[in-house]
Design a protein around this motif. Structure first.
Motif, PDB file in Angstrom:
ATOM      1  N   GLY A   1      50.443  53.931  -5.140  1.00 59.48           N
ATOM      2  CA  GLY A   1      50.032  54.208  -3.780  1.00 59.48           C
ATOM      3  C   GLY A   1      48.609  54.723  -3.664  1.00 59.48           C
ATOM      4  O   GLY A   1      48.215  55.259  -2.618  1.00 59.48           O
ATOM      5  N   LEU A   2      47.818  54.543  -4.713  1.00 66.93           N
ATOM      6  CA  LEU A   2      46.419  55.000  -4.707  1.00 66.93           C
ATOM      7  C   LEU A   2      45.507  53.886  -4.212  1.00 66.93           C
ATOM      8  O   LEU A   2      45.723  52.707  -4.501  1.00 66.93           O
ATOM      9  CB  LEU A   2      46.001  55.422  -6.120  1.00 66.93           C
ATOM     10  N   ARG A   3      44.470  54.273  -3.468  1.00 64.75           N
ATOM     11  CA  ARG A   3      43.491  53.290  -2.997  1.00 64.75           C
ATOM     12  C   ARG A   3      42.628  52.810  -4.152  1.00 64.75           C
ATOM     13  O   ARG A   3      42.227  53.605  -5.010  1.00 64.75           O
ATOM     14  CB  ARG A   3      42.598  53.905  -1.915  1.00 64.75           C
TER      15      ARG A   3
ATOM     16  N   GLN B   1      46.282  47.158 -15.426  1.00 67.73           N
ATOM     17  CA  GLN B   1      45.981  48.563 -15.147  1.00 67.73           C
ATOM     18  C   GLN B   1      45.808  48.785 -13.644  1.00 67.73           C
ATOM     19  O   GLN B   1      46.330  49.751 -13.078  1.00 67.73           O
ATOM     20  CB  GLN B   1      44.692  48.966 -15.888  1.00 67.73           C
ATOM     21  N   MET B   2      45.098  47.875 -13.005  1.00 66.55           N
ATOM     22  CA  MET B   2      44.883  48.019 -11.568  1.00 66.55           C
ATOM     23  C   MET B   2      46.190  47.868 -10.797  1.00 66.55           C
ATOM     24  O   MET B   2      46.428  48.586  -9.814  1.00 66.55           O
ATOM     25  CB  MET B   2      43.851  47.003 -11.079  1.00 66.55           C
ATOM     26  N   ASP B   3      47.053  46.957 -11.229  1.00 63.21           N
ATOM     27  CA  ASP B   3      48.347  46.791 -10.560  1.00 63.21           C
ATOM     28  C   ASP B   3      49.175  48.066 -10.690  1.00 63.21           C
ATOM     29  O   ASP B   3      49.853  48.483  -9.739  1.00 63.21           O
ATOM     30  CB  ASP B   3      49.102  45.610 -11.162  1.00 63.21           C
ATOM     31  N   ALA B   4      49.121  48.696 -11.857  1.00 69.63           N
ATOM     32  CA  ALA B   4      49.863  49.942 -12.060  1.00 69.63           C
ATOM     33  C   ALA B   4      49.322  51.048 -11.153  1.00 69.63           C
ATOM     34  O   ALA B   4      50.099  51.838 -10.590  1.00 69.63           O
ATOM     35  CB  ALA B   4      49.778  50.359 -13.527  1.00 69.63           C
TER      36      ALA B   4
ATOM     37  N   ALA C   1      44.702  57.984 -13.787  1.00 69.05           N
ATOM     38  CA  ALA C   1      44.980  58.020 -12.350  1.00 69.05           C
ATOM     39  C   ALA C   1      46.316  58.700 -12.069  1.00 69.05           C
ATOM     40  O   ALA C   1      46.462  59.454 -11.104  1.00 69.05           O
ATOM     41  CB  ALA C   1      44.977  56.607 -11.780  1.00 69.05           C
ATOM     42  N   SER C   2      47.307  58.454 -12.910  1.00 69.50           N
ATOM     43  CA  SER C   2      48.609  59.089 -12.738  1.00 69.50           C
ATOM     44  C   SER C   2      48.521  60.591 -12.926  1.00 69.50           C
ATOM     45  O   SER C   2      49.177  61.365 -12.221  1.00 69.50           O
ATOM     46  CB  SER C   2      49.600  58.494 -13.740  1.00 69.50           C
ATOM     47  N   ARG C   3      47.678  61.005 -13.854  1.00 71.88           N
ATOM     48  CA  ARG C   3      47.548  62.434 -14.149  1.00 71.88           C
ATOM     49  C   ARG C   3      46.762  63.172 -13.081  1.00 71.88           C
ATOM     50  O   ARG C   3      47.119  64.279 -12.674  1.00 71.88           O
ATOM     51  CB  ARG C   3      46.871  62.619 -15.518  1.00 71.88           C
ATOM     52  N   THR C   4      45.673  62.558 -12.581  1.00 74.45           N
ATOM     53  CA  THR C   4      44.759  63.265 -11.672  1.00 74.45           C
ATOM     54  C   THR C   4      44.991  62.958 -10.204  1.00 74.45           C
ATOM     55  O   THR C   4      44.516  63.687  -9.342  1.00 74.45           O
ATOM     56  CB  THR C   4      43.308  62.926 -12.030  1.00 74.45           C
ATOM     57  N   ARG C   5      45.675  61.840  -9.891  1.00 74.13           N
ATOM     58  CA  ARG C   5      45.985  61.445  -8.509  1.00 74.13           C
ATOM     59  C   ARG C   5      44.748  61.478  -7.608  1.00 74.13           C
ATOM     60  O   ARG C   5      44.669  62.213  -6.627  1.00 74.13           O
ATOM     61  CB  ARG C   5      47.059  62.366  -7.921  1.00 74.13           C
ATOM     62  N   PRO C   6      43.745  60.657  -7.903  1.00 70.52           N
ATOM     63  CA  PRO C   6      42.532  60.644  -7.071  1.00 70.52           C
ATOM     64  C   PRO C   6      42.793  60.014  -5.706  1.00 70.52           C
ATOM     65  O   PRO C   6      43.778  59.290  -5.516  1.00 70.52           O
ATOM     66  CB  PRO C   6      41.562  59.795  -7.889  1.00 70.52           C
ATOM     67  N   ASP C   7      41.895  60.274  -4.767  1.00 65.18           N
ATOM     68  CA  ASP C   7      41.964  59.624  -3.459  1.00 65.18           C
ATOM     69  C   ASP C   7      41.514  58.174  -3.548  1.00 65.18           C
ATOM     70  O   ASP C   7      41.918  57.344  -2.725  1.00 65.18           O
ATOM     71  CB  ASP C   7      41.080  60.375  -2.457  1.00 65.18           C
ATOM     72  N   LEU C   8      40.673  57.865  -4.527  1.00 63.36           N
ATOM     73  CA  LEU C   8      40.140  56.508  -4.676  1.00 63.36           C
ATOM     74  C   LEU C   8      39.839  56.223  -6.131  1.00 63.36           C
ATOM     75  O   LEU C   8      39.266  57.070  -6.832  1.00 63.36           O
ATOM     76  CB  LEU C   8      38.847  56.352  -3.849  1.00 63.36           C
ATOM     77  N   VAL C   9      40.224  55.030  -6.581  1.00 62.35           N
ATOM     78  CA  VAL C   9      39.787  54.515  -7.884  1.00 62.35           C
ATOM     79  C   VAL C   9      38.748  53.436  -7.599  1.00 62.35           C
ATOM     80  O   VAL C   9      39.060  52.380  -7.039  1.00 62.35           O
ATOM     81  CB  VAL C   9      40.961  53.935  -8.690  1.00 62.35           C
ATOM     82  N   LEU C  10      37.503  53.718  -7.968  1.00 58.77           N
ATOM     83  CA  LEU C  10      36.382  52.808  -7.710  1.00 58.77           C
ATOM     84  C   LEU C  10      35.921  52.196  -9.030  1.00 58.77           C
ATOM     85  O   LEU C  10      35.521  52.914  -9.946  1.00 58.77           O
ATOM     86  CB  LEU C  10      35.226  53.562  -7.046  1.00 58.77           C
ATOM     87  N   VAL C  11      35.959  50.876  -9.105  1.00 57.29           N
ATOM     88  CA  VAL C  11      35.590  50.150 -10.323  1.00 57.29           C
ATOM     89  C   VAL C  11      34.285  49.404 -10.083  1.00 57.29           C
ATOM     90  O   VAL C  11      34.127  48.723  -9.064  1.00 57.29           O
ATOM     91  CB  VAL C  11      36.700  49.157 -10.717  1.00 57.29           C
ATOM     92  N   LEU C  12      33.359  49.529 -11.017  1.00 57.83           N
ATOM     93  CA  LEU C  12      32.126  48.750 -10.947  1.00 57.83           C
ATOM     94  C   LEU C  12      32.312  47.448 -11.718  1.00 57.83           C
ATOM     95  O   LEU C  12      32.669  47.461 -12.902  1.00 57.83           O
ATOM     96  CB  LEU C  12      30.951  49.534 -11.530  1.00 57.83           C
TER      97      LEU C  12
ATOM     98  N   TYR D   1      42.684  44.395  -6.134  1.00 56.71           N
ATOM     99  CA  TYR D   1      42.071  45.570  -5.507  1.00 56.71           C
ATOM    100  C   TYR D   1      42.354  45.564  -4.005  1.00 56.71           C
ATOM    101  O   TYR D   1      42.506  44.499  -3.395  1.00 56.71           O
ATOM    102  CB  TYR D   1      40.554  45.573  -5.736  1.00 56.71           C
ATOM    103  N   ASP D   2      42.389  46.757  -3.420  1.00 54.84           N
ATOM    104  CA  ASP D   2      42.577  46.862  -1.973  1.00 54.84           C
ATOM    105  C   ASP D   2      41.302  46.491  -1.223  1.00 54.84           C
ATOM    106  O   ASP D   2      41.365  45.885  -0.152  1.00 54.84           O
ATOM    107  CB  ASP D   2      42.977  48.299  -1.592  1.00 54.84           C
ATOM    108  N   TYR D   3      40.157  46.877  -1.781  1.00 54.86           N
ATOM    109  CA  TYR D   3      38.865  46.669  -1.121  1.00 54.86           C
ATOM    110  C   TYR D   3      37.908  45.973  -2.081  1.00 54.86           C
ATOM    111  O   TYR D   3      37.784  46.357  -3.245  1.00 54.86           O
ATOM    112  CB  TYR D   3      38.237  48.001  -0.689  1.00 54.86           C
ATOM    113  N   ILE D   4      37.235  44.960  -1.560  1.00 53.82           N
ATOM    114  CA  ILE D   4      36.195  44.246  -2.317  1.00 53.82           C
ATOM    115  C   ILE D   4      34.858  44.532  -1.650  1.00 53.82           C
ATOM    116  O   ILE D   4      34.691  44.303  -0.447  1.00 53.82           O
ATOM    117  CB  ILE D   4      36.429  42.717  -2.314  1.00 53.82           C
TER     118      ILE D   4
END
Length: 373
Positions: free
Chosen positions: A126-128, A118-121, A98-109, A150-153
């Motif tokens: 500042g990533l969603r 990892q999620m806290d990092a 995530a640090s390398r690619t800077r996505p707009d969203l990290v979505l975990v299944l 997570y920001d969104y559940i």
């Protein structure tokens, strides 16, 4: 006289042959028409979402099969919906990615195997972040360990929305799974043996207790069962030639079975099977399981046990059939096996509703619309 006597059986045999041939041709024509119409529905209503200029880092469940087909469905669908998709899993250094690619969203299944550190990092960058829960409400005792990171559940169980809100989660949204058209769709010529009734699923204790008293009635028809642990069914040996045990079927084989049957039974797992669940709060299940959408995506009549929120997705008696007891299930099986056209009409309406409203593209479009309004 001997010749005249011999002619009788020959004529009867010829008549029987012609009658059988005519009946077979008619049956083949009707089956071909039904399957052709199914394909026509798919071609007409398949949903194509608008492409969004977003980069999504998707983190798979890490659980392997049978969760991997869900991973595949989400990844393939995201590729049609957003401009960039990066794929990782819980065993990798997702925070570094995530640090390398800077996505707009990290979505975990699911999130069960995703380290919360990892999620806290990732959130500190500042990533969603969002998690899509796969097993609610059956493992709510342990899901509390990661949902706050997570920001969104997103949960597939309606009754878990309030549960997570009560635990302090601000952004909780109801999002059931759906059908993935590349996995579940009508098949012109199924490879599986033709059957009247089919059931695919694990023999959880309450499923065994439901089926055991009615096995004789079910097996009077061409009924086949597939799934783990069915050797635990009392009297299993009597039906073993039509019960396939201890085999996880992939989407292709499962869809083939669904297409081979006139009726597929869907029986939800129970929330109070304490031997296999971790739901000490006994949060009830109101929402349909993923199998509900997958069966309907194959254009086969589904008989499903009632759930409170089912009517949000399908109209009972119009697009799906329900039952509340063994006797009602048996009654409706007999009715729909005797009323072929009614069975096919309901199956086609369910197919159209599924492809028009309940695919993974619909669900992911909803998810992205919530996060990026």
């Amino acid at each position: 006289m001997p010749r005249m006597f011999a002619a009788g059986p020959k004529r009867a045999a010829a008549d029987a042959y012609e009658q059988g041939r005519s009946s077979g041709l008619q049956q083949g024509y009707m089956d071909g028409y039904f399957r052709g119409k199914s394909q026509g529905i798919v071609n007409r209503v398949l949903y194509a979402p608008t492409l969004r200029n977003l980069h999504v880092l998707f983190v798979s469940s890490g659980k392997g099969f049978p969760y991997s087909p869900i991973d595949e469905a989400i990844i393939a669908t995201l590729h049609t919906m957003v401009s960039q998709v990066t794929v990782s899993d819980a065993k990798q250094d997702v925070a570094a990615e995530a640090s390398r690619t800077r996505p707009d969203l990290v979505l975990v299944l699911d999130g069960m195997y995703m380290p919360v550190e990892q999620m806290d990092a990732i959130r500190s960058m500042g990533l969603r972040t969002a998690v899509w829960m796969t097993d609610d409400p059956y493992y709510t005792d342990i899901s509390v360990g990661w949902i706050h990171h997570y920001d969104y559940i997103f949960t597939l169980e309606l009754n878990c929305v309030a549960h997570y809100q009560n635990l302090g989660c601000a952004q909780v949204h109801y999002l059931p799974f759906g059908a993935f058209p590349l996995h579940y769709r009508p098949i012109a010529m199924p490879a599986a043996a033709s059957r009247d009734i089919g059931f695919v699923g694990t023999a959880y204790p309450k499923r065994i207790r439901f089926f055991e008293p009615i096995m004789d009635q079910l097996m009077r028809h061409r009924t086949f069962i597939s799934g783990n642990w069915w050797e635990r069914l009392p009297g299993y040996a009597r039906f073993s030639n039509r019960i396939e045990v201890n085999k996880w079927m992939g989407p292709a084989e499962t869809a083939d079975v669904y297409n081979s049957a006139k009726i597929i039974i869907n029986l939800h797992r129970a929330v109070d099977d304490d031997d296999i669940n971790q739901n000490s709060g006994r949060i009830p299940a109101a929402s349909p399981n993923p199998r509900t959408f997958e069966i309907n995506a194959c254009g086969t009549l589904q008989l499903v046990d009632e759930r409170e929120d089912l009517a949000r997705f399908y109209t009972p008696g119009i697009e799906i059939e329900t039952y509340r007891s063994q006797s009602e299930l048996l009654e409706k099986i007999e009715y729909y096996l005797a009323n072929d056209q009614h069975r096919k009409d309901i199956a086609h309406r369910a197919l159209e509703r599924t492809y028009g409203e309940h695919t993974y593209a619909h669900r992911l479009n909803t998810l992205l619309s919530v996060i990026f309004p």
